[in-house]
Write a protein that holds these residues in place. Structure first.
Motif, PDB file in Angstrom:
ATOM      1  N   ALA A  88       2.022   6.737  -6.846  1.00  0.00           N
ATOM      2  CA  ALA A  88       1.002   7.725  -7.218  1.00  0.00           C
ATOM      3  C   ALA A  88       1.490   9.143  -6.956  1.00  0.00           C
ATOM      4  CB  ALA A  88      -0.290   7.446  -6.447  1.00  0.00           C
ATOM      5  N   PHE A  89       2.200   9.354  -5.844  1.00  0.00           N
ATOM      6  CA  PHE A  89       2.722  10.680  -5.509  1.00  0.00           C
ATOM      7  C   PHE A  89       3.726  11.157  -6.554  1.00  0.00           C
ATOM      8  CE2 PHE A  89       6.212  13.055  -3.454  1.00  0.00           C
ATOM      9  CZ  PHE A  89       5.529  14.222  -3.169  1.00  0.00           C
TER      10      PHE A  89
ATOM     11  N   GLY B  79       0.824  -1.217   0.000  1.00  0.00           N
ATOM     12  CA  GLY B  79       0.000   0.000   0.000  1.00  0.00           C
ATOM     13  C   GLY B  79       0.849   1.254   0.000  1.00  0.00           C
ATOM     14  N   LEU B  80       1.926   1.252   0.796  1.00  0.00           N
ATOM     15  CA  LEU B  80       2.846   2.389   0.822  1.00  0.00           C
ATOM     16  C   LEU B  80       3.523   2.565  -0.532  1.00  0.00           C
ATOM     17  CD1 LEU B  80       4.347   4.605   2.396  1.00  0.00           C
ATOM     18  CD2 LEU B  80       6.002   2.850   3.099  1.00  0.00           C
ATOM     19  N   HIS B  81       3.884   1.452  -1.152  1.00  0.00           N
ATOM     20  CA  HIS B  81       4.516   1.489  -2.478  1.00  0.00           C
ATOM     21  C   HIS B  81       3.578   2.117  -3.511  1.00  0.00           C
ATOM     22  CE1 HIS B  81       6.769   0.199  -6.003  1.00  0.00           C
ATOM     23  NE2 HIS B  81       5.689  -0.418  -6.455  1.00  0.00           N
ATOM     24  N   ILE B  82       2.312   1.697  -3.493  1.00  0.00           N
ATOM     25  CA  ILE B  82       1.337   2.237  -4.441  1.00  0.00           C
ATOM     26  C   ILE B  82       1.142   3.734  -4.215  1.00  0.00           C
ATOM     27  CG2 ILE B  82      -1.088   2.162  -5.141  1.00  0.00           C
ATOM     28  CD1 ILE B  82      -1.035  -0.841  -4.527  1.00  0.00           C
ATOM     29  N   ALA B  83       1.040   4.136  -2.934  1.00  0.00           N
ATOM     30  CA  ALA B  83       0.861   5.551  -2.616  1.00  0.00           C
ATOM     31  C   ALA B  83       2.068   6.371  -3.063  1.00  0.00           C
ATOM     32  CB  ALA B  83       0.630   5.724  -1.113  1.00  0.00           C
ATOM     33  N   THR B  84       3.265   5.832  -2.895  1.00  0.00           N
ATOM     34  CA  THR B  84       4.480   6.538  -3.304  1.00  0.00           C
ATOM     35  C   THR B  84       4.547   6.694  -4.809  1.00  0.00           C
ATOM     36  OG1 THR B  84       5.652   5.661  -1.366  1.00  0.00           O
ATOM     37  CG2 THR B  84       6.991   6.536  -3.167  1.00  0.00           C
TER      38      THR B  84
END
Length: 222
Positions: free
Chosen positions: A162-163, A155-160
């Motif tokens: 996307a950022f 989840g953190l990877h996906i959010a990063t």
């Protein structure tokens, strides 16, 4: 007259195959575990284990941006990147490189611990009987906990991603699909895929050897 400019892929085909197959394997692993389809769950785990080991080997002998030497940096480089903030890098930035290593380590730990797992009724992993029952129980508990940690990390990877993709307007997704994007080409030619397939074959043969040496034969799982 000079010929057309040669553009090299940022992420070669083995990197992209590994990334997307593991991406598909994670929800499949969760679903098969929830549905009690543990034999299929185990083979998904073997697939992930083989791909992660092959990717780690590719980090030594693969294409330029796939190699650890290209993206694993020391504390100074990480601090400099944090200070400069918006500096772009071709492949993984100093933080992204170590994040990738952490993700591979989690995947490896998840897949290896699954070899010792058991539901206590119908399914035993191939190495379950190779260790003491208390050790197997601890590895089984670790297998469940590690998956939750892995999901949080994903989840953190996906959010990063996307950022950086939409917040900082850096092309991260296109190269992972097509190999490269405008302004994000590799620095050297891709290594022949046959080398990666050879590595994957070696890993698969080693895994089959482990299964063959397991206390309980694979044929008894059905």
């Amino acid at each position: 007259m000079s010929g057309p400019e040669v553009r090299h892929p940022l992420w070669d085909l083995p990197v992209r195959i590994t990334h997307w197959v593991i991406t598909l394997c994670l929800p499949a692993a969760w679903w098969t575990a929830e549905e009690g389809m543990l034999e299929l769950h185990a083979w998904i785990g073997y697939t992930v284990l083989s791909l992660v080991l092959a990717r780690l080997a590719w980090g030594v002998c693969g294409s330029p941006q796939a190699r650890f030497a290209d993206f694993l940096r020391g504390p100074r480089a990480i601090l400099a990147y944090l200070r400069e903030g918006h500096r772009e890098t071709l492949g993984h930035n100093p933080l992204g490189g170590w994040s990738a290593m952490a993700l591979w380590a989690l995947l490896l730990a998840q897949a290896v611990s699954g070899l010792y797992n058991s539901d206590g009724i119908l399914f035993d992993g191939p190495l379950y009987a190779a260790v003491d029952g208390a050790v197997a129980d601890k590895l089984g508990a670790f297998h469940e906990t590690a998956f939750n940690v892995l999901l949080a990390f994903v989840g953190l990877h996906i959010a990063t991603v996307a950022f950086y993709q939409w917040g900082r307007k850096q092309q991260l997704l296109v190269p992972m699909f097509r190999g490269s994007a405008a302004g994000r080409e590799g620095t050297g030619p891709a290594v022949p895929v046959a080398r990666w397939l050879f590595l994957l074959d070696l890993v698969a043969l080693a895994l089959l050897a482990i299964l063959a040496a397991a206390p309980e034969p694979v044929s008894s799982w059905w």
